[in-house]
Design a protein around this motif. Sequence first.
Motif, PDB file in Angstrom:
ATOM      1  N   GLU A 226       0.812  -1.277   0.019  1.00  0.00           N
ATOM      2  CA  GLU A 226       0.029  -0.038   0.013  1.00  0.00           C
ATOM      3  C   GLU A 226       0.838   1.212  -0.022  1.00  0.00           C
ATOM      4  OE1 GLU A 226      -2.914   0.443   3.063  1.00  0.00           O
ATOM      5  OE2 GLU A 226      -3.932   2.277   2.151  1.00  0.00           O
TER       6      GLU A 226
ATOM      7  N   GLY B 215       0.477 -21.796  -9.292  1.00  0.00           N
ATOM      8  CA  GLY B 215      -0.889 -21.688  -9.113  1.00  0.00           C
ATOM      9  C   GLY B 215      -1.150 -21.456  -7.536  1.00  0.00           C
TER      10      GLY B 215
ATOM     11  N   VAL C 286       0.308 -17.951  -6.659  1.00  0.00           N
ATOM     12  CA  VAL C 286      -0.729 -16.912  -7.104  1.00  0.00           C
ATOM     13  C   VAL C 286      -1.719 -16.816  -6.130  1.00  0.00           C
ATOM     14  CG1 VAL C 286      -2.087 -16.181  -8.777  1.00  0.00           C
ATOM     15  CG2 VAL C 286       0.030 -16.875  -9.502  1.00  0.00           C
ATOM     16  N   ARG C 287      -2.590 -17.782  -5.741  1.00  0.00           N
ATOM     17  CA  ARG C 287      -3.563 -17.938  -4.947  1.00  0.00           C
ATOM     18  C   ARG C 287      -3.227 -17.297  -3.367  1.00  0.00           C
ATOM     19  NH1 ARG C 287      -5.606 -22.073  -7.564  1.00  0.00           N
ATOM     20  NH2 ARG C 287      -4.642 -23.411  -6.060  1.00  0.00           N
TER      21      ARG C 287
ATOM     22  N   GLY D 277      -2.302 -13.529  -3.874  1.00  0.00           N
ATOM     23  CA  GLY D 277      -3.911 -13.435  -3.591  1.00  0.00           C
ATOM     24  C   GLY D 277      -4.337 -12.631  -2.242  1.00  0.00           C
TER      25      GLY D 277
ATOM     26  N   ASP E 259      -3.732  -6.509  -1.904  1.00  0.00           N
ATOM     27  CA  ASP E 259      -4.816  -5.834  -2.674  1.00  0.00           C
ATOM     28  C   ASP E 259      -4.665  -5.879  -4.016  1.00  0.00           C
ATOM     29  OD1 ASP E 259      -6.676  -3.808  -3.243  1.00  0.00           O
ATOM     30  OD2 ASP E 259      -5.908  -2.375  -2.039  1.00  0.00           O
ATOM     31  N   PRO E 260      -5.913  -6.337  -4.929  1.00  0.00           N
ATOM     32  CA  PRO E 260      -5.917  -6.778  -6.172  1.00  0.00           C
ATOM     33  C   PRO E 260      -5.465  -5.344  -6.809  1.00  0.00           C
ATOM     34  CG  PRO E 260      -7.940  -7.648  -5.382  1.00  0.00           C
ATOM     35  CD  PRO E 260      -6.996  -6.667  -3.969  1.00  0.00           C
ATOM     36  N   GLN E 261      -5.786  -4.050  -6.565  1.00  0.00           N
ATOM     37  CA  GLN E 261      -5.589  -2.951  -7.065  1.00  0.00           C
ATOM     38  C   GLN E 261      -3.943  -2.694  -7.199  1.00  0.00           C
ATOM     39  OE1 GLN E 261      -8.043   0.288  -5.545  1.00  0.00           O
ATOM     40  NE2 GLN E 261      -8.321  -1.058  -4.144  1.00  0.00           N
TER      41      GLN E 261
ATOM     42  N   LEU F 281      -1.017  -9.173 -12.745  1.00  0.00           N
ATOM     43  CA  LEU F 281      -0.817 -10.461 -13.066  1.00  0.00           C
ATOM     44  C   LEU F 281      -0.729 -10.982 -14.487  1.00  0.00           C
ATOM     45  CD1 LEU F 281      -0.443 -13.446 -11.930  1.00  0.00           C
ATOM     46  CD2 LEU F 281      -2.959 -13.631 -11.880  1.00  0.00           C
TER      47      LEU F 281
ATOM     48  N   LEU G  60       0.332 -35.053 -10.287  1.00  0.00           N
ATOM     49  CA  LEU G  60      -0.615 -35.319 -11.771  1.00  0.00           C
ATOM     50  C   LEU G  60      -1.365 -36.459 -11.388  1.00  0.00           C
ATOM     51  CD1 LEU G  60       2.517 -35.094 -14.438  1.00  0.00           C
ATOM     52  CD2 LEU G  60       0.614 -33.284 -13.660  1.00  0.00           C
TER      53      LEU G  60
ATOM     54  N   GLU H 229     -13.020 -33.567 -10.423  1.00  0.00           N
ATOM     55  CA  GLU H 229     -13.011 -31.901 -10.341  1.00  0.00           C
ATOM     56  C   GLU H 229     -11.467 -31.289 -10.627  1.00  0.00           C
ATOM     57  OE1 GLU H 229     -12.952 -33.560  -7.741  1.00  0.00           O
ATOM     58  OE2 GLU H 229     -11.988 -32.570  -5.849  1.00  0.00           O
TER      59      GLU H 229
ATOM     60  N   TRP I 291      -9.767 -30.918 -15.388  1.00  0.00           N
ATOM     61  CA  TRP I 291      -9.314 -30.127 -16.255  1.00  0.00           C
ATOM     62  C   TRP I 291      -7.970 -29.506 -16.074  1.00  0.00           C
ATOM     63  CZ3 TRP I 291      -8.245 -24.999 -14.944  1.00  0.00           C
ATOM     64  CH2 TRP I 291      -8.483 -24.725 -13.581  1.00  0.00           C
ATOM     65  N   LYS I 292      -7.415 -29.999 -15.244  1.00  0.00           N
ATOM     66  CA  LYS I 292      -6.047 -29.237 -14.917  1.00  0.00           C
ATOM     67  C   LYS I 292      -5.049 -30.308 -15.651  1.00  0.00           C
ATOM     68  CE  LYS I 292      -6.475 -26.921 -10.718  1.00  0.00           C
ATOM     69  NZ  LYS I 292      -5.844 -26.181  -9.424  1.00  0.00           N
ATOM     70  N   PHE I 293      -5.379 -31.377 -16.008  1.00  0.00           N
ATOM     71  CA  PHE I 293      -4.478 -32.266 -16.682  1.00  0.00           C
ATOM     72  C   PHE I 293      -4.804 -32.336 -18.316  1.00  0.00           C
ATOM     73  CE2 PHE I 293      -3.222 -36.404 -18.237  1.00  0.00           C
ATOM     74  CZ  PHE I 293      -2.244 -36.542 -17.667  1.00  0.00           C
TER      75      PHE I 293
ATOM     76  N   VAL J 219     -10.586 -24.991 -20.796  1.00  0.00           N
ATOM     77  CA  VAL J 219     -10.895 -26.348 -21.547  1.00  0.00           C
ATOM     78  C   VAL J 219     -11.455 -26.129 -22.896  1.00  0.00           C
ATOM     79  CG1 VAL J 219     -10.432 -27.975 -19.725  1.00  0.00           C
ATOM     80  CG2 VAL J 219     -12.611 -27.349 -20.419  1.00  0.00           C
TER      81      VAL J 219
ATOM     82  N   PRO K 167      -6.515 -14.581  -8.014  1.00  0.00           N
ATOM     83  CA  PRO K 167      -6.338 -13.659  -8.908  1.00  0.00           C
ATOM     84  C   PRO K 167      -6.215 -13.741 -10.218  1.00  0.00           C
ATOM     85  CG  PRO K 167      -4.633 -13.482  -7.076  1.00  0.00           C
ATOM     86  CD  PRO K 167      -5.500 -14.674  -6.857  1.00  0.00           C
ATOM     87  N   GLN K 168      -6.166 -15.183 -10.556  1.00  0.00           N
ATOM     88  CA  GLN K 168      -6.204 -15.666 -12.111  1.00  0.00           C
ATOM     89  C   GLN K 168      -7.440 -15.595 -12.500  1.00  0.00           C
ATOM     90  OE1 GLN K 168      -3.572 -19.450 -12.437  1.00  0.00           O
ATOM     91  NE2 GLN K 168      -4.236 -19.490 -10.278  1.00  0.00           N
TER      92      GLN K 168
ATOM     93  N   LEU L 168      -9.395  -6.840 -13.366  1.00  0.00           N
ATOM     94  CA  LEU L 168      -9.722  -5.577 -12.628  1.00  0.00           C
ATOM     95  C   LEU L 168      -9.187  -4.359 -13.636  1.00  0.00           C
ATOM     96  CD1 LEU L 168     -10.762  -3.953 -10.032  1.00  0.00           C
ATOM     97  CD2 LEU L 168      -8.188  -4.277  -9.209  1.00  0.00           C
TER      98      LEU L 168
ATOM     99  N   TRP M 224     -17.984 -28.580 -13.381  1.00  0.00           N
ATOM    100  CA  TRP M 224     -16.588 -28.993 -13.749  1.00  0.00           C
ATOM    101  C   TRP M 224     -16.690 -29.690 -15.302  1.00  0.00           C
ATOM    102  CZ3 TRP M 224     -13.348 -26.913 -10.727  1.00  0.00           C
ATOM    103  CH2 TRP M 224     -13.403 -26.674  -9.371  1.00  0.00           C
TER     104      TRP M 224
END
Lengths: 285, 285
Positions: free
Chosen positions: A57, A85, A88-89, A93, A96-98, A102, A193, A201, A204-206, B65, B97-98, B102, B268
């Motif tokens: 800030e 990931g 990032v999260r 994360g 503050d996104p402002q 990314l 993996l 769920e 989709w990441k693979f 996907v 954030p991904q 914004l 999903w």
Amino acid sequence: MSAYSAGWTSPAAEVLRVTADGFAAVDPDSTPGYQGRKLDGADDLTAGLRELGELQERLFARSAVGEANGSVLLVLQAMDSAGKGGIVRHVVGGVDPQGIELAAFKAPTAQELQHDFLWRIEKHLPKPGMIGVFDRSHYEDVLIGRVRGLASPEEIERRYDAIVEFEKRAVDSGIRVIKAMLHISRGEQKKRLMDRLDRPEKHWKFTPGDTDERLLWDDYMDAYETVFTRTSTDAAPWYVIPANRKWYARLAVQELLLAALEDIDPQWPIATYDVALEKKRLAAS
Amino acid sequence: MSAYSAGWTSPAAEVLRVTADGFAAVDPDSTPGYQGRKLDGADDLTAGLRELGELQERLFARSAVGEANGSVLLVLQAMDSAGKGGIVRHVVGGVDPQGIELAAFKAPTAQELQHDFLWRIEKHLPKPGMIGVFDRSHYEDVLIGRVRGLASPEEIERRYDAIVEFEKRAVDSGIRVIKAMLHISRGEQKKRLMDRLDRPEKHWKFTPGDTDERLLWDDYMDAYETVFTRTSTDAAPWYVIPANRKWYARLAVQELLLAALEDIDPQWPIATYDVALEKKRLAAS
């Protein structure tokens, strides 16, 4: 402000900076520089987020009033499932996104391929006051680019030097560059993996391509070693982050960000207006 | 998935949608549709963040996907200090954030002024799978634009219709548009601006221009009423959020986001590869 946070026995930037030994010196299971365990790590991550929040800030405030004093760029590279990931999260994360810019770099588009490989990167360098985060980066152009032969060996050679010059220019313009390679073991990747394949769920990441890339593991490690040798500079050093323990990798990246921001040491701007007068005007309004 | 979350007695989208009575029908101190108090609100905000996180990840997964099914755009408008920043930090900031795009719209640049007022807006419409957030928006062009006479009355007139058409096209392309006006009272604004003047670390958030704008409060309220009359459509309705209580405004905006995502109801993705085969390939790698 201390040189390093609670729980750390040495500055992360010292113990994690890549050495001439490359990966050989880094056990992916280890937690260098940090004396706590997983639960301590969670507490320290939370405490660090508050500190990071205030520093961000302050940095943002200075740029908002036109007193820009620098920005930070975090470059994240890793083999699949190493935890970009999650960083990032859970680290980015918390800010503050402002104050965050990314950019996730996928395979280049047809338009991007018509330009030099750094063309699309330059556009995402963080503005003063911001924390930029690259999820993958120009390094893909000398990693998958080399392993998959997407460019000629001469072109790959040219790119190392181009990267060093590009990053030096970024640093000279006021950007603190932190390059972090999240380092997991081959066995840990198989486990992660497989977990994606075990849970609908996560399907989709693979992609089947993930296994194809995995079969080239040693080639990728070689390509990373060359990246370290050719592009780890004092201006923009590489850090190899042991990442088999997710909690440690997150804490380590947060600590590198904190150190960069503490180095900038942004102070709250001083009002350029007459505070007493403005209080009177506001009271009368 | 219920039509509304714990603590709510009616869907936020129903009780907060602007009516023909405009501001007259909305007490900035009130907490319409929500039966809890401040502490319940904090708990419900935390619970809602988890739900929002999962819905956002599902939405993102589908686009990742190539099975895009929509996106969400949250437009935030308000008088100074009404709490846009807090919404971004505490509601949007709780999401990965991904999945967030914004955009903060400041006074247009010289280049932007050479184009139609919607030119710079269009570029920031969220891609499929994303949640876009506008911190101020094209509505400034009919708010400050009108109050300060930055454009002719004929041009302002033209803009209302242009906005309605623009937003209809966005909605038709798959974007759920949520337009939220954070409504504080004039007295509450004075208190909040004074707080910025009282605390040196908040001085950067204040400019003398804030008091100048405040003196035009009634003109701004009129301009907002016209915005509601001319641009609140079934496709893209306006919501007026009582915002003297920050905790309520955050909860209400979160509830509107949740409702939009529940309406999309992203599932999903189903794997398009042979999961059993890929497990074998991975095991052998």
